[in-house]
Design a protein around this motif. Sequence first.
Motif, PDB file in Angstrom:
ATOM      1  N   LEU A 190       0.845  -1.206   0.000  1.00  0.00           N
ATOM      2  CA  LEU A 190       0.000   0.000   0.000  1.00  0.00           C
ATOM      3  C   LEU A 190       0.873   1.246   0.000  1.00  0.00           C
ATOM      4  N   ARG A 191       1.832   1.290   0.906  1.00  0.00           N
ATOM      5  CA  ARG A 191       2.709   2.456   1.033  1.00  0.00           C
ATOM      6  C   ARG A 191       3.484   2.700  -0.267  1.00  0.00           C
ATOM      7  N   THR A 192       4.056   1.652  -0.828  1.00  0.00           N
ATOM      8  CA  THR A 192       4.834   1.775  -2.062  1.00  0.00           C
ATOM      9  C   THR A 192       3.967   2.252  -3.222  1.00  0.00           C
ATOM     10  N   THR A 193       2.782   1.696  -3.345  1.00  0.00           N
ATOM     11  CA  THR A 193       1.876   2.074  -4.429  1.00  0.00           C
ATOM     12  C   THR A 193       1.475   3.539  -4.322  1.00  0.00           C
ATOM     13  N   ILE A 194       1.151   3.981  -3.120  1.00  0.00           N
ATOM     14  CA  ILE A 194       0.777   5.385  -2.928  1.00  0.00           C
ATOM     15  C   ILE A 194       1.961   6.293  -3.234  1.00  0.00           C
ATOM     16  N   ASN A 195       3.130   5.930  -2.725  1.00  0.00           N
ATOM     17  CA  ASN A 195       4.324   6.758  -2.966  1.00  0.00           C
ATOM     18  C   ASN A 195       4.674   6.846  -4.451  1.00  0.00           C
ATOM     19  N   GLN A 196       4.544   5.745  -5.171  1.00  0.00           N
ATOM     20  CA  GLN A 196       4.892   5.742  -6.592  1.00  0.00           C
ATOM     21  C   GLN A 196       3.838   6.431  -7.449  1.00  0.00           C
ATOM     22  N   THR A 197       2.586   6.318  -7.057  1.00  0.00           N
ATOM     23  CA  THR A 197       1.507   6.839  -7.879  1.00  0.00           C
ATOM     24  C   THR A 197       1.232   8.317  -7.624  1.00  0.00           C
ATOM     25  N   LEU A 198       1.161   8.697  -6.353  1.00  0.00           N
ATOM     26  CA  LEU A 198       0.770  10.066  -6.020  1.00  0.00           C
ATOM     27  C   LEU A 198       1.939  10.954  -5.593  1.00  0.00           C
ATOM     28  N   VAL A 199       3.038  10.374  -5.185  1.00  0.00           N
ATOM     29  CA  VAL A 199       4.240  11.099  -4.740  1.00  0.00           C
ATOM     30  C   VAL A 199       3.868  12.146  -3.682  1.00  0.00           C
ATOM     31  N   LEU A 200       3.636  11.654  -2.469  1.00  0.00           N
ATOM     32  CA  LEU A 200       3.185  12.492  -1.371  1.00  0.00           C
ATOM     33  C   LEU A 200       4.340  12.881  -0.447  1.00  0.00           C
TER      34      LEU A 200
END
Length: 186
Positions: free
Chosen positions: A30-40
Amino acid sequence: RGQRAYQERARQFGKELSNQGNLASVISLLRTTINQTLVLTSVHIFMYDPVNDQFIATPDETGRSTSDLRFSANSPVVVALKEHRHTVKSAEIDELPGLQAGDKARLALLAAQVYVSLPGQNKIMGWGAFGGRVSGEAFSSDDLNLLETLCNQTALAIERTQVVVDLQTRMRETNVLARVAQGVNI
Protein backbone atom coordinates in the motif's frame (compact mmCIF):
# COMPACT_ATOMS: atom_id res chain seq x y z
CA ARG A 1 -2.99 11.57 -14.35
CA GLY A 2 -6.14 10.33 -15.89
CA GLN A 3 -8.95 8.41 -14.34
CA ARG A 4 -8.15 5.45 -16.61
CA ALA A 5 -4.55 5.30 -15.44
CA TYR A 6 -5.74 5.28 -11.83
CA GLN A 7 -8.29 2.56 -12.53
CA GLU A 8 -5.56 0.46 -14.12
CA ARG A 9 -3.26 1.10 -11.15
CA ALA A 10 -6.01 0.06 -8.71
CA ARG A 11 -6.64 -3.11 -10.75
CA GLN A 12 -2.92 -3.94 -10.75
CA PHE A 13 -2.73 -3.23 -7.01
CA GLY A 14 -5.57 -5.70 -6.40
CA LYS A 15 -3.65 -8.39 -8.29
CA GLU A 16 -0.47 -7.69 -6.35
CA LEU A 17 -2.37 -7.77 -3.05
CA SER A 18 -3.50 -11.32 -3.69
CA ASN A 19 0.16 -12.41 -3.61
CA GLN A 20 0.86 -10.90 -0.19
CA GLY A 21 0.92 -13.37 2.68
CA ASN A 22 1.25 -11.23 5.78
CA LEU A 23 0.24 -7.89 7.25
CA ALA A 24 3.66 -6.30 6.82
CA SER A 25 3.80 -7.06 3.10
CA VAL A 26 0.23 -5.81 2.58
CA ILE A 27 1.01 -2.50 4.30
CA SER A 28 4.32 -2.21 2.46
CA LEU A 29 2.58 -2.67 -0.89
CA LEU A 30 0.00 0.00 0.00
CA ARG A 31 2.71 2.46 1.03
CA THR A 32 4.83 1.77 -2.06
CA THR A 33 1.88 2.07 -4.43
CA ILE A 34 0.78 5.39 -2.93
CA ASN A 35 4.32 6.76 -2.97
CA GLN A 36 4.89 5.74 -6.59
CA THR A 37 1.51 6.84 -7.88
CA LEU A 38 0.77 10.07 -6.02
CA VAL A 39 4.24 11.10 -4.74
CA LEU A 40 3.18 12.49 -1.37
CA THR A 41 5.15 14.41 1.25
CA SER A 42 4.20 11.89 3.95
CA VAL A 43 2.39 8.59 4.30
CA HIS A 44 1.38 7.40 7.77
CA ILE A 45 -0.57 4.16 8.02
CA PHE A 46 -1.99 3.39 11.45
CA MET A 47 -3.11 -0.14 12.33
CA TYR A 48 -5.21 -1.26 15.26
CA ASP A 49 -3.31 -2.97 18.08
CA PRO A 50 -5.86 -4.99 20.10
CA VAL A 51 -3.45 -5.50 23.01
CA ASN A 52 -3.23 -1.75 23.68
CA ASP A 53 -6.59 -0.79 22.14
CA GLN A 54 -4.78 1.85 20.07
CA PHE A 55 -3.92 2.67 16.49
CA ILE A 56 -0.15 2.62 15.98
CA ALA A 57 1.88 3.83 12.99
CA THR A 58 3.39 1.10 10.84
CA PRO A 59 7.02 1.05 9.72
CA ASP A 60 8.13 2.59 6.44
CA GLU A 61 10.45 1.04 3.84
CA THR A 62 13.44 1.46 6.18
CA GLY A 63 11.70 -0.41 8.99
CA ARG A 64 11.25 2.68 11.14
CA SER A 65 7.85 3.75 12.41
CA THR A 66 6.62 6.86 10.61
CA SER A 67 5.29 8.33 13.86
CA ASP A 68 5.45 7.75 17.60
CA LEU A 69 1.88 8.97 17.96
CA ARG A 70 -0.81 6.59 19.11
CA PHE A 71 -4.55 7.10 18.89
CA SER A 72 -7.05 5.35 21.13
CA ALA A 73 -9.81 3.39 19.48
CA ASN A 74 -12.38 5.89 20.74
CA SER A 75 -10.51 9.09 19.84
CA PRO A 76 -12.55 11.64 17.83
CA VAL A 77 -10.40 11.06 14.74
CA VAL A 78 -10.95 7.31 14.75
CA VAL A 79 -14.67 7.71 15.47
CA ALA A 80 -15.00 10.15 12.55
CA LEU A 81 -13.20 7.77 10.20
CA LYS A 82 -15.45 4.89 11.33
CA GLU A 83 -18.55 6.96 10.66
CA HIS A 84 -17.52 8.52 7.35
CA ARG A 85 -15.87 5.47 5.77
CA HIS A 86 -14.43 7.74 3.09
CA THR A 87 -11.79 10.41 2.72
CA VAL A 88 -11.82 13.11 5.38
CA LYS A 89 -9.89 16.29 4.67
CA SER A 90 -7.79 17.91 7.39
CA ALA A 91 -10.17 20.91 7.58
CA GLU A 92 -13.04 18.52 8.35
CA ILE A 93 -10.98 16.77 11.04
CA ASP A 94 -10.25 20.10 12.72
CA GLU A 95 -14.00 20.73 13.11
CA LEU A 96 -14.82 17.42 14.78
CA PRO A 97 -16.86 17.63 17.96
CA GLY A 98 -14.85 16.57 20.98
CA LEU A 99 -11.51 17.21 19.33
CA GLN A 100 -9.32 18.74 22.02
CA ALA A 101 -6.42 21.16 21.47
CA GLY A 102 -4.00 18.32 22.31
CA ASP A 103 -5.52 16.13 19.61
CA LYS A 104 -5.22 18.96 17.09
CA ALA A 105 -1.57 19.43 17.98
CA ARG A 106 -0.89 15.70 17.57
CA LEU A 107 -2.62 15.65 14.20
CA ALA A 108 -0.63 18.70 13.10
CA LEU A 109 2.55 16.67 13.70
CA LEU A 110 1.40 14.25 11.00
CA ALA A 111 1.24 17.08 8.42
CA ALA A 112 -1.63 15.27 6.72
CA GLN A 113 -4.03 16.81 4.25
CA VAL A 114 -6.36 13.83 4.04
CA TYR A 115 -7.29 10.87 6.22
CA VAL A 116 -8.67 7.63 4.79
CA SER A 117 -10.01 4.68 6.76
CA LEU A 118 -9.23 1.05 6.07
CA PRO A 119 -12.78 -0.15 6.72
CA GLY A 120 -13.24 -3.74 7.80
CA GLN A 121 -16.45 -5.69 7.75
CA ASN A 122 -17.19 -5.10 11.44
CA LYS A 123 -14.60 -2.55 12.53
CA ILE A 124 -12.03 -0.14 11.22
CA MET A 125 -8.79 -2.06 10.51
CA GLY A 126 -6.65 1.04 10.35
CA TRP A 127 -6.35 4.40 8.65
CA GLY A 128 -3.98 6.49 6.64
CA ALA A 129 -2.86 10.07 7.15
CA PHE A 130 -1.52 11.38 3.87
CA GLY A 131 0.50 14.55 3.31
CA GLY A 132 0.15 16.76 0.27
CA ARG A 133 1.58 16.16 -3.17
CA VAL A 134 5.32 16.87 -3.48
CA SER A 135 4.47 18.89 -6.61
CA GLY A 136 2.27 21.19 -4.53
CA GLU A 137 -0.80 20.33 -6.59
CA ALA A 138 -4.08 19.98 -4.74
CA PHE A 139 -5.65 16.53 -4.55
CA SER A 140 -8.06 15.94 -7.41
CA SER A 141 -11.23 13.92 -6.96
CA ASP A 142 -9.50 11.13 -8.92
CA ASP A 143 -6.57 11.21 -6.45
CA LEU A 144 -8.95 10.91 -3.51
CA ASN A 145 -10.92 8.13 -5.19
CA LEU A 146 -7.68 6.23 -5.80
CA LEU A 147 -6.66 6.57 -2.13
CA GLU A 148 -10.07 5.28 -1.03
CA THR A 149 -9.95 2.37 -3.47
CA LEU A 150 -6.44 1.33 -2.41
CA CYS A 151 -7.36 1.57 1.28
CA ASN A 152 -10.57 -0.43 0.78
CA GLN A 153 -8.69 -3.17 -1.08
CA THR A 154 -6.03 -3.18 1.62
CA ALA A 155 -8.62 -3.57 4.38
CA LEU A 156 -10.03 -6.65 2.62
CA ALA A 157 -6.53 -8.11 2.24
CA ILE A 158 -5.80 -7.48 5.93
CA GLU A 159 -9.00 -9.27 6.97
CA ARG A 160 -8.13 -12.18 4.68
CA THR A 161 -4.61 -12.33 6.12
CA GLN A 162 -5.96 -12.31 9.67
CA VAL A 163 -8.35 -15.16 8.88
CA VAL A 164 -5.45 -17.25 7.56
CA VAL A 165 -3.29 -16.48 10.61
CA ASP A 166 -6.18 -17.33 12.96
CA LEU A 167 -6.76 -20.61 11.12
CA GLN A 168 -3.07 -21.52 11.31
CA THR A 169 -3.02 -20.74 15.04
CA ARG A 170 -6.07 -22.93 15.64
CA MET A 171 -4.53 -25.77 13.63
CA ARG A 172 -1.34 -25.61 15.73
CA GLU A 173 -3.39 -25.60 18.93
CA THR A 174 -5.44 -28.55 17.71
CA ASN A 175 -2.26 -30.46 16.84
CA VAL A 176 -0.81 -29.78 20.29
CA LEU A 177 -4.01 -30.95 21.97
CA ALA A 178 -4.04 -34.09 19.82
CA ARG A 179 -0.46 -34.89 20.87
CA VAL A 180 -1.33 -34.32 24.52
CA ALA A 181 -4.36 -36.61 24.18
CA GLN A 182 -2.19 -39.31 22.57
CA GLY A 183 0.27 -39.05 25.45
CA VAL A 184 -2.52 -39.38 28.03
CA ASN A 185 -3.93 -42.48 26.28
CA ILE A 186 -0.62 -44.35 26.37
